[in-house]
Design a protein around this motif. Structure first.
Motif, short mmCIF file in Angstrom:
data_model
loop_
_atom_site.label_atom_id
_atom_site.label_comp_id
_atom_site.label_asym_id
_atom_site.label_seq_id
_atom_site.Cartn_x
_atom_site.Cartn_y
_atom_site.Cartn_z
N CYS A 1 42.11 -15.81 -69.89
CA CYS A 1 41.32 -17.05 -69.98
C CYS A 1 41.15 -17.73 -68.62
N TYR A 2 40.10 -18.53 -68.52
CA TYR A 2 39.88 -19.42 -67.38
C TYR A 2 40.93 -20.53 -67.47
N TRP A 3 41.87 -20.56 -66.51
CA TRP A 3 42.99 -21.48 -66.69
C TRP A 3 42.60 -22.94 -66.51
N ALA B 1 31.57 -35.04 -64.68
CA ALA B 1 31.93 -34.62 -63.31
C ALA B 1 32.68 -33.29 -63.35
N GLY B 2 32.03 -32.27 -63.88
CA GLY B 2 32.66 -30.94 -63.93
C GLY B 2 33.08 -30.58 -65.34
N THR B 3 33.13 -29.29 -65.59
CA THR B 3 33.46 -28.80 -66.92
C THR B 3 34.85 -29.26 -67.35
N GLN B 4 35.76 -29.32 -66.37
CA GLN B 4 37.10 -29.75 -66.75
C GLN B 4 37.09 -31.18 -67.28
N GLN B 5 36.23 -32.00 -66.73
CA GLN B 5 36.14 -33.36 -67.28
C GLN B 5 35.57 -33.32 -68.69
N GLY C 1 27.88 -26.85 -69.64
CA GLY C 1 27.33 -26.10 -68.52
C GLY C 1 27.61 -26.85 -67.23
N THR C 2 27.38 -26.22 -66.11
CA THR C 2 27.75 -26.84 -64.83
C THR C 2 26.72 -26.52 -63.75
N PHE C 3 26.63 -27.42 -62.77
CA PHE C 3 25.79 -27.14 -61.60
C PHE C 3 26.59 -26.54 -60.45
N SER C 4 27.89 -26.30 -60.70
CA SER C 4 28.76 -25.77 -59.63
C SER C 4 28.26 -24.45 -59.08
N LYS C 5 27.75 -23.60 -59.96
CA LYS C 5 27.39 -22.25 -59.54
C LYS C 5 25.95 -22.18 -59.03
N VAL C 6 25.12 -23.08 -59.50
CA VAL C 6 23.71 -22.97 -59.15
C VAL C 6 23.28 -23.93 -58.05
N ILE D 1 38.09 -24.09 -80.62
CA ILE D 1 37.99 -22.68 -80.24
C ILE D 1 37.19 -22.66 -78.95
N TYR D 2 37.86 -22.35 -77.85
CA TYR D 2 37.19 -22.38 -76.54
C TYR D 2 36.75 -20.96 -76.18
N VAL D 3 35.45 -20.79 -75.92
CA VAL D 3 34.93 -19.45 -75.60
C VAL D 3 33.91 -19.49 -74.45
N THR D 4 33.80 -18.36 -73.77
CA THR D 4 32.77 -18.17 -72.74
C THR D 4 31.90 -16.98 -73.19
N PRO D 5 31.06 -17.20 -74.20
CA PRO D 5 30.40 -16.06 -74.86
C PRO D 5 29.37 -15.32 -74.02
N GLU E 1 31.78 -24.22 -76.28
CA GLU E 1 31.05 -23.10 -75.65
C GLU E 1 30.89 -23.41 -74.16
N ASP E 2 31.56 -22.63 -73.33
CA ASP E 2 31.47 -22.84 -71.88
C ASP E 2 30.48 -21.81 -71.31
N ASP E 3 29.29 -22.30 -70.99
CA ASP E 3 28.22 -21.40 -70.54
C ASP E 3 28.10 -21.50 -69.01
N TYR E 4 29.22 -21.22 -68.34
CA TYR E 4 29.39 -21.60 -66.93
C TYR E 4 28.51 -20.84 -65.95
N ASP E 5 28.07 -19.61 -66.28
CA ASP E 5 27.25 -18.88 -65.30
C ASP E 5 26.08 -18.16 -65.95
N ILE F 1 29.32 -30.47 -55.78
CA ILE F 1 28.42 -31.48 -56.36
C ILE F 1 29.07 -32.18 -57.56
N LYS F 2 29.97 -31.48 -58.20
CA LYS F 2 30.70 -32.01 -59.36
C LYS F 2 29.76 -32.70 -60.36
N LEU F 3 28.75 -32.02 -60.75
CA LEU F 3 27.89 -32.50 -61.83
C LEU F 3 27.79 -31.40 -62.88
N GLN G 1 32.33 -13.37 -70.66
CA GLN G 1 33.71 -13.84 -70.80
C GLN G 1 34.40 -13.88 -69.44
N TYR G 2 35.10 -14.98 -69.20
CA TYR G 2 35.80 -15.14 -67.94
C TYR G 2 37.27 -14.81 -68.16
N PRO G 3 37.85 -13.78 -67.53
CA PRO G 3 37.29 -13.02 -66.42
C PRO G 3 36.87 -11.58 -66.74
#
Ligand code: PLP
Length: 502
Positions: A232-234, A206-210, A340-345, A272-276, A307-311, A350-352, A279-281
């Motif tokens: 960093c993305y807080w 239910a979201g990347t934070q979860q 990855g997340t469906f938040s942006k797309v 090691i948390y990265v947004t390769p 690996e946070d591939d958020y967008d 939707i929190k999936l 990078q956010y932001p």
């Protein structure tokens, strides 16, 4: 100018403190007031002047005072009472409250929830975190973009699922996600992101934070070290911090996370948390060489790469670099957890989202997901699976990409026209935001607050730093502005930036 005794006291505090030259103005005011509170020069229950009055008396900007008050409130030093004003809290937060002689109980009833927060809770809500900003042009989170969302198709697919009368969809989800959705995600990631996986490796969360919360609980113990990008993305470091990890901020350059020799020689990280991809932001795309170095390092010290591939769906030209997960798996290294997340797309509420796990972790993570969060929403998962399988998802992403690329180009052109040669934009052909770098003497917090007051939701780059701010800038989201408003909003932003530069 004759000052009130309180303004006089704060002015003396401001002069007494030996501030770092680059400490932003609001932090100085914050420190001065905090120090006066802690040293009982401002006793519990004292009423602080309104931000407007104090700004006038200290000859400072109102935004600066508002930002200082906000931080004091978030940390529990003061409480604000609607219609009445801001008061020094009854008890001091974090380390002071246990000494009852230090502060005496005083008149106004405090309503500040910060007073009952744990140290962790206070830190989590301090400065960063939820903003009560309205969603306005240039925000990084958008109102549902109905113009660009195939709402009719979405409704039709939902209806198809509800008509199925499939009794299992009413239950909890005990399989780490609805299998057809896991399969659809796996097929999509394999083709578009070079992720190497089977559907069984996918966990629907239910979201990347979860996802990060689950990873932290399952793979880290108290005080294990997590490297995070700085800035960093807080949302990411907060989840790890809340699980008692020790956060080590690692600098980012134009090639992504760039650990120094001191970092490499320190206690090895667990994560090691990265947004390769973007990078956010800052928007930096991690170079292939840096990706390989990080993978090798993680393998050597036994760290997990998050690996946070958020967008990553939003790449406007060229081919994306393969995911860390794909690169590592190709080299036989099983140390990447891909998110990855469906938040942006689809839409944020939707929190999936999904978490791709190395095979040996699947069983334990499924059990923990079920035991810790009791997931459900299987109708929604089933509808999303249908939406992807029927081809609507790919069409939708293509449309979004076109719309966002157009907005990005338009906004860049407006800013270029208004600010030619005056600023450095960090423009990457990807994502939903870009960074405008500002000279180090500019107070980006005050500028962002001014923009906010004018209805433009840009964010100050310095808010994203853990520890001392390394650079100044504005983070501008271009995706969620109506195209018809872009020129006007862009011009207003340009003027505001120009006014602080001149
Ligand atoms: C870096 C990053 N990761 C992940 C997310 C999305 O998180 P979620 O899936 O919890 O909505 C965001 C949202 O802004 C983000 O900026």
């Amino acid at each position: 100018m004759r000052r009130t005794p309180l303004a006089e006291l704060l002015q003396n505090e401001l002069e007494r403190q030996d501030f770092h030259p680059r400490l932003p103005g609001y932090k100085r005011v914050y420190e001065a007031i905090r120090s006066a509170i802690v040293n009982r020069r401002l006793p519990a229950g004292s009423k602080l002047p309104s931000s407007r009055d104090l700004a006038h008396e200290l000859d400072a900007s109102r935004n600066m005072i508002v930002a200082a008050y906000d931080q004091l409130q978030a940390e529990g030093y003061v409480c604000s009472q609607t219609g009445s004003g801001t008061y020094v809290a009854d008890a001091l937060p974090d380390g002071f409250s246990e000494d009852s002689t230090l502060v005496k109980r005083a008149a106004p009833k405090s309503k500040g929830s910060a007073l009952v927060l744990s140290k962790r809770g206070a830190r989590l809500t301090q400065e960063k975190g939820v903003e009560n900003y309205e969603v306005q042009p240039f925000a990084l989170r958008g109102k549902m973009d109905l113009l660009n969302f195939p709402i009719k198709t979405w409704q039709r697919v939902q209806n198809q699922v509800w008509r199925r009368e499939d009794i299992q969809l009413y239950d909890y989800d005990s399989d780490g996600g609805y299998f057809p959705l896991k399969k659809a995600v796996a097929d999509y990631l394999r083709v578009s992101r070079g992720v190497s996986l089977s559907p069984e490796q996918v966990l629907i969360t239910a979201g990347t934070q979860q996802s990060i919360d689950l990873i932290s609980r399952m793979l880290a113990d108290q005080n294990d070290v997590a490297w995070v990008e700085n800035p960093c993305y807080w949302g990411a470091w907060s989840s790890m911090y809340a699980n008692d990890l020790s956060i080590r901020p690692i600098n980012v350059d134009h090639d992504g996370m760039n650990p120094s020799a001191a970092d490499l020689n320190s206690l090895p990280p667990k994560f090691i948390y990265v947004t390769p991809s973007h990078q956010y932001p800052t928007g930096a795309v991690m170079s292939l060489a840096r990706r390989k170095q990080l993978i090798e390092y993680a393998q050597r010290v036994g760290a997990w790469l998050l690996e946070d591939d958020y967008d990553s769906e939003f790449r406007y030209s060229g081919r994306p670099i393969a995911s860390l997960q794909g690169l590592a798996t190709e080299a036989g290294i099983d140390r990447v957890l891909y998110m990855g997340t469906f938040s942006k797309v689809i839409y944020p509420g939707i929190k999936l989202s999904y978490l791709v796990l190395p095979e040996p972790l699947i069983g334990a993570f499924k059990t923990a997901l079920y035991d810790l969060y009791r997931p459900g929403q299987l109708h929604l998962q089933a509808a999303l699976a249908e939406f992807i399988e029927q081809g609507h998802f790919t069409t939708h992403i293509r449309r979004l990409r076109q719309a966002y690329a157009q907005r990005r180009t338009l906004l860049l052109a407006v800013l270029e026209k208004n600010l030619a040669g005056k600023i450095q934009q960090v423009v990457v052909d990807a994502g939903l935001l870009f960074l405008i770098r500002l000279p180090p003497h500019i107070d980006d917090l005050a500028l962002a607050a001014e923009c906010q007051a004018q209805g433009l939701s840009v964010r100050a780059l310095s808010r994203y730093y853990i520890g001392p701010t390394e650079a100044r800038g504005l983070v501008v989201g271009f995706a969620y502005v109506d195209t018809n408003d872009l020129v006007d909003c862009g011009q207003r932003l340009g003027l505001l930036i120009k006014s602080v530069l001149s």
